[in-house]
Every structure is written in C-alpha cells, then in structure tokens.
Design a protein around this motif. Structure first.
Motif, PDB file in Angstrom:
ATOM      1  N   GLN A  60     104.883  72.233 -22.794  1.00 25.95           N
ATOM      2  CA  GLN A  60     104.132  71.560 -21.731  1.00 25.95           C
ATOM      3  C   GLN A  60     102.756  71.137 -22.233  1.00 25.95           C
ATOM      4  O   GLN A  60     102.300  70.010 -21.950  1.00 25.95           O
ATOM      5  CB  GLN A  60     103.994  72.476 -20.518  1.00 25.95           C
ATOM      6  N   TYR A  87     110.117  67.871 -22.252  1.00 23.08           N
ATOM      7  CA  TYR A  87     108.876  67.566 -21.548  1.00 23.08           C
ATOM      8  C   TYR A  87     108.406  66.191 -22.001  1.00 23.08           C
ATOM      9  O   TYR A  87     108.268  65.951 -23.212  1.00 23.08           O
ATOM     10  CB  TYR A  87     107.812  68.606 -21.865  1.00 23.08           C
ATOM     11  N   ILE A  99     109.506  67.224 -16.638  1.00 29.35           N
ATOM     12  CA  ILE A  99     110.421  68.062 -17.400  1.00 29.35           C
ATOM     13  C   ILE A  99     111.851  67.684 -17.031  1.00 29.35           C
ATOM     14  O   ILE A  99     112.167  67.449 -15.856  1.00 29.35           O
ATOM     15  CB  ILE A  99     110.136  69.562 -17.135  1.00 29.35           C
TER      16      ILE A  99
END
Length: 339
Positions: A86, A53, A36
C-alpha cells in the motif's frame, strides 16, 4: 483482462472488507485513489491468490513502475506485505502482494509445506503475473522481500533478471535457521531433527496427515512469550497472535519440510546478483546478522547498500509507524533511482 489471471472476491475479516489487518489499511476502493484488487492465477496444479495495489489515478493506458512484495514465513498478504504494498502504491507504484503456495488463500497440499523451491518459484510466478498486469512497465519491475520472503527474494533474483532492483527488509535466512537454529542454538540437534523429518515424510507417503511443528501463537502463553530470549519470537508472538492476527497466518510448517530447508541457504549464489541491492535492518534486530552475511556476498551488485533503521527490532519494522515510514522513504528513493 488478460487470461493469465482473473479477478476474484475478497474475503472480509475483522471488519475489513479486504481482509486486511494492518494499521492504516484501505477500507474501500475510491475512484481516483489508491485501490486494491484481488486476483487469482494458475500455479502448478492449483491456484495462487494475490492483491494488486494500484496508485491514485491509475490508468491502464499509462506506464508504471511495479514491485512484487514477498511476505514473511508463515505470513500472508494481508499483514506486513500489504502494509508495504500500500505504501508503494501511494508512492506511484503498482504493487503485487501474493500468498505463498501452501498457505493463506493460495492452494497446495499439505498445508504449511515450507519448501524453499516452492517459495522461490512463488516469486518467479508473481513476476510472470505482474509483468502482464495492465500498465506495468516491464523494464521497471523491482521486488521487496520481507523476513523469510527476503531470504527467498535474495535467492530468486540471483537468476531472475526480470527484476531491475531488489530490496529486502529484515531478511531471514530460513535454511540457515531451520538447519542450525536461531543464532546457532540448535546446531547439535540437526541429525536428530532430520531423522524426525524423514520419518514424518514417510508417514505422509503412507497416507497419514502431515505432522506440523508447534505453532507458538497457540502453544505459548503471554508469560512464556515474554520470557523468550529473542525479540524476533517474543514480538512475533504478539504481532501474529494478537495485533495482526489473521486466520491464514501460522508459525507452523510441516515437519517433513526440514528435509528441503536444511539444504537451503540464501547466501549461496549471491555473486549472481548484478542489479542494485538495498538491504534494510533494524539497528536492534537480532536477525541483522543474516542481512549482513548476504550483503557481504553480493559482490557483483552495481550498487549495494545496507540501511539501518535506528532503534528498530525485526518485528517493529513491520508495523511501528516511524520505522515503517523510514523504510518506505528509503524504498521510494531507491526504487525511484533504479526503476
């Protein structure tokens, strides 16, 4: 690194060095794994902030599909938007989750200004930046909008043809609800509320601090929250006020924002959407009618699908593992086919 955006430092919170508050969040960047990156970029006369991400084994010399993720009203990138960003990175996508202008870490005054024009521009600007991120394939860029971010996404993609596929999760039509109330519960008070909004705007023009609507997480007790008639607000109280609380998140918006919100409707212009469309709702979500309304009007989408997550309420699609997994599986299949 392109001059369009710059790396920045994370602000740790609640024991997470990235400030993330969702379950299963990254706690460190490990070489070769999903990572990230915090970035900032110019936006009007201030700076916007986003988290990017990147997938495992990310290589700037390669080409990746990419997705913008737009968070709910009052939310921030460290909450549900981060959850899905994510998950998408784990599936091989570059995903950008941004803070809307006037909230979170992004700039803009007065804070908590909620103008639809700004929220739609947030999405256009996020696309500007994501398309310049190293490794992003400009022909494989999609978007996921969640809750209020879903309603603004549905509007933004009507004219922004850089997005090749669009998905929403638990869409919330902010203009409809601010104008009419949730499920039409405030239709009779709109003129009175608009007069209050106009008065608040004039006070701002005279130099007074911007008046804010009440923040449910601060004003209600758990007992009062439990007695609320709608799952959206009852469960939202605990999600935003306790389980995934974040200092940048708020249920408040400036009272004067209603002047702009009341004239907005995500559904208007739906026929302009001409890319594949996926709209996901929980089968028990009391907001589901908003997605259905939008879905029915998107008559020119070459592929459109209304996907129901059995047993889920609106807020449970944000965090409950089995529902998040079902939504993620559907997203990766959808984007995998159309990006």
């Amino acid at each position: 690194m392109t001059e369009a955006f710059q790396p920045r430092e994370f602000i740790p919170f609640n024991g997470n060095q990235f400030g993330l508050v969702y379950a299963g969040a990254l706690t460190e960047n490990v070489e070769g794994a999903v990572n990230i990156h915090s970035i900032e970029y110019p936006y009007r006369d201030f700076t916007a902030v986003a988290n990017v991400y990147t997938p495992a084994g990310y290589d700037v010399a390669k080409s990746y599909p990419a997705v913008v993720v737009a968070h709910p009203n009052g939310g921030v990138k460290e909450q549900v938007a981060g959850t899905y960003a994510q998950k998408l990175a784990e599936a091989g996508y570059i995903a950008l989750a941004f803070d809307a202008a006037y909230q979170g870490e992004s700039g803009g005054m007065p804070r908590s200004t909620d103008w639809p024009e700004n929220r739609v521009e947030d999405i256009h600007r996020a696309a500007d930046i994501l398309l310049q991120y190293p490794g992003v394939d400009p022909e494989r860029v999609g978007i996921l909008g969640i809750c209020g971010g879903g309603g603004y996404t549905f509007k933004a993609v009507q004219t922004d043809k850089r997005f090749k596929a669009v998905a929403t999760l638990s869409l919330f039509n902010s203009g409809e609800v601010r104008r009419e109330g949730f499920r039409g519960s405030q239709v009779d008070s709109i003129q009175e509320r608009l007069r209050a909004a106009a008065k608040a705007r004039q006070a701002e023009a005279a130099g007074e601090p911007a008046a804010l609507t009440p923040n449910m997480c601060e004003t209600a007790t758990p007992e009062q929250a439990d007695a609320m008639p709608y799952d959206l607000y009852r469960e939202g109280y605990y999600y935003y006020g306790r389980d995934c609380a974040h200092p940048g998140s708020t249920f408040s918006y400036t009272v004067s924002s209603l002047i702009e919100l009341a004239a907005f409707d995500s559904r208007d212009g739906a026929e302009l959407i001409d890319v594949p469309l996926l709209m996901m709702i929980g089968s028990r979500a009391d907001t589901g009618y908003m997605s259905i309304d939008c879905y029915e009007r998107a008559v020119n989408a070459p592929h459109r699908e209304l996907f129901e997550i059995p047993g889920a309420t609106h807020i449970q699609t944000y965090w409950k593992p089995e529902y998040v997994q079902q939504a993620t599986d559907k997203l990766t299949a959808f984007f995998g086919q159309y990006l």
